[in-house]
Design an enzyme around this catalytic site. Structure first.
Site, mmCIF file in Angstrom:
data_model
loop_
_atom_site.group_PDB
_atom_site.id
_atom_site.type_symbol
_atom_site.label_atom_id
_atom_site.label_comp_id
_atom_site.label_asym_id
_atom_site.label_seq_id
_atom_site.Cartn_x
_atom_site.Cartn_y
_atom_site.Cartn_z
ATOM 1 N N GLY A 1 10.789 -2.740 5.724
ATOM 2 C CA GLY A 1 10.080 -4.024 5.615
ATOM 3 C C GLY A 1 9.765 -4.313 4.153
ATOM 4 O O GLY A 1 10.046 -5.403 3.640
ATOM 5 N N HIS A 2 9.200 -3.308 3.468
ATOM 6 C CA HIS A 2 8.910 -3.473 2.040
ATOM 7 C C HIS A 2 10.208 -3.716 1.259
ATOM 8 O O HIS A 2 10.249 -4.529 0.341
ATOM 9 C CB HIS A 2 8.248 -2.214 1.476
ATOM 10 N N MET B 1 0.841 -1.198 0.000
ATOM 11 C CA MET B 1 0.000 0.000 0.000
ATOM 12 C C MET B 1 0.882 1.256 0.000
ATOM 13 O O MET B 1 0.406 2.360 0.281
ATOM 14 C CB MET B 1 -0.937 -0.010 1.210
ATOM 15 N N LYS C 1 4.750 -9.983 9.379
ATOM 16 C CA LYS C 1 4.090 -9.066 10.300
ATOM 17 C C LYS C 1 2.575 -9.225 10.153
ATOM 18 O O LYS C 1 1.834 -9.108 11.117
ATOM 19 C CB LYS C 1 4.478 -7.620 10.012
HETATM 20 P P1 AMP Z 1 1.498 -2.921 3.432
HETATM 21 O O1 AMP Z 1 2.044 -1.875 2.503
HETATM 22 O O2 AMP Z 1 1.528 -2.527 4.864
HETATM 23 O O3 AMP Z 1 0.188 -3.476 2.974
HETATM 24 O O4 AMP Z 1 2.519 -4.144 3.360
HETATM 25 C C1 AMP Z 1 2.896 -4.714 2.129
HETATM 26 C C2 AMP Z 1 3.693 -5.951 2.407
HETATM 27 O O5 AMP Z 1 4.842 -5.625 3.187
HETATM 28 C C3 AMP Z 1 2.912 -7.010 3.201
HETATM 29 O O6 AMP Z 1 3.240 -8.282 2.716
HETATM 30 C C4 AMP Z 1 3.419 -6.797 4.595
HETATM 31 O O7 AMP Z 1 3.335 -7.960 5.407
HETATM 32 C C5 AMP Z 1 4.865 -6.443 4.332
HETATM 33 N N1 AMP Z 1 5.423 -5.735 5.485
HETATM 34 C C6 AMP Z 1 4.916 -4.623 6.092
HETATM 35 N N2 AMP Z 1 5.670 -4.309 7.171
HETATM 36 C C7 AMP Z 1 6.655 -5.232 7.243
HETATM 37 C C8 AMP Z 1 7.740 -5.452 8.131
HETATM 38 N N3 AMP Z 1 7.973 -4.655 9.164
HETATM 39 N N4 AMP Z 1 8.554 -6.502 7.901
HETATM 40 C C9 AMP Z 1 8.340 -7.344 6.850
HETATM 41 N N5 AMP Z 1 7.325 -7.184 5.980
HETATM 42 C C10 AMP Z 1 6.505 -6.144 6.165
#
Ligand code: AMP
Length: 274
Positions: A27-28, A21, A140
């Site tokens: 993390g990303h 998103m 996460k």
């Molecule tokens: P989001 O943009 O928050 O929807 O996350 C996109 C992807 O990044 C999803 O697969 C999340 O699980 C992963 N993600 C978000 N935060 C972390 C993190 N701290 N460590 C590892 N992966 C992450």
């Protein structure tokens, strides 16, 4: 995008896909690096998916910074950055939705009704557009990993899901786009979430506490230390996400969600009990 991907597929290129998103953080980046190492091409999608937000959730205040995201994508050697407009990807008179029938009665599925239907619906669209060989998800969001594994299996997507460990700040707080919406004071206290999760894991592993006592330990300590409100605390089998039987064995997840003034943060710890 789909036409472009079809062209690439003719040349036999493998595609690693990282759906996000946006408001990218380390993390990303970890997911992007794994994808970069394992595939010919990396596709990153950025889409704040309205289908997965409830009416009183933070869709409008979800942080966005596409210019900075573009820079990160470039540095990480992403081949394609896909950031569709909602109106281009979701039909105005949408009549089809993916219905997740297992694992939605616990954790975020329970406290965010309809959330995983929204996630599964948009991922189905993205999988059909990007046609990746591998897709990368962070632990996460462990419930998301478990549900997307079933989405891929049940709908026979020819995709391998790669699970990536949670990346944390040096103080232990799980990296999240939402962390910028913590107040200064909340940001100081939020790392207690992971400390308390680790404490709970230890107590459960060495049988100092049973499941009910561990749950209470989590609620008491999260309430006392983080200053937030506990949304849920659950101890379940992983990846099934079922309540644990009295015989404590196998892979277990301790997962929590804590509400602060403007954001709700989630974190978890997954380990094996013997
Ligand atoms: P989001 O943009 O928050 O929807 O996350 C996109 C992807 O990044 C999803 O697969 C999340 O699980 C992963 N993600 C978000 N935060 C972390 C993190 N701290 N460590 C590892 N992966 C992450």
């Amino acid at each position: 995008m789909q036409k472009e991907i079809m062209k690439l597929k003719k040349y036999g290129k493998t595609i690693g896909f990282v759906p996000t998103m946006g408001y990218l953080h380390d993390g990303h980046i970890e997911l992007l690096r794994k994808a970069r190492a394992e595939n010919d091409l990396v596709v990153l999608s950025i889409f704040v998916n309205p289908l997965q937000f409830g009416p009183n959730e933070d869709f409008n205040s979800y942080p966005r910074d596409i210019e900075n995201d573009k820079k990160i994508a470039k540095t990480e050697k992403v081949d394609y950055l896909f950031f569709p407009e909602a109106t281009n990807i979701i039909s105005e008179n949408k009549t089809i939705e993916i219905n997740v029938t297992e694992r939605t009665d616990v954790l975020c599925g329970k406290s965010r009704p309809g959330h995983f239907n929204g996630v599964a619906t948009i991922l189905t669209m993205l999988f059909l557009i990007i046609m990746p060989n591998r897709v990368y998800f962070g632990r996460k969001d462990a419930q998301q990993v478990a549900i997307v594994t079933s989405l891929i299996d049940d709908l026979h997507f020819p995709i391998k899901l790669v699970e990536v460990e949670t990346v944390r700040e040096t103080d232990g707080l799980a990296k999240s786009s939402r962390n910028v919406n913590l107040t200064e004071e909340e940001r100081v206290k939020a790392p207690y979430i992971y400390d308390i999760l680790q404490g709970a894991q230890k107590s459960l592993s060495n049988k100092q506490l049973d499941i009910d006592e561990t749950r209470q330990f989590l609620i008491d300590n999260l309430t006392a230390s983080t200053g937030g409100t506990v949304d849920y605390v659950e101890i379940l089998s992983y990846p099934e996400l079922k309540q644990l039987k009295s015989s404590l064995e196998g892979q277990v997840i301790i997962a929590v969600a804590v509400k602060f003034s403007k954001v709700r943060l989630i974190d978890n710890i997954i380990f094996t009990l013997d």
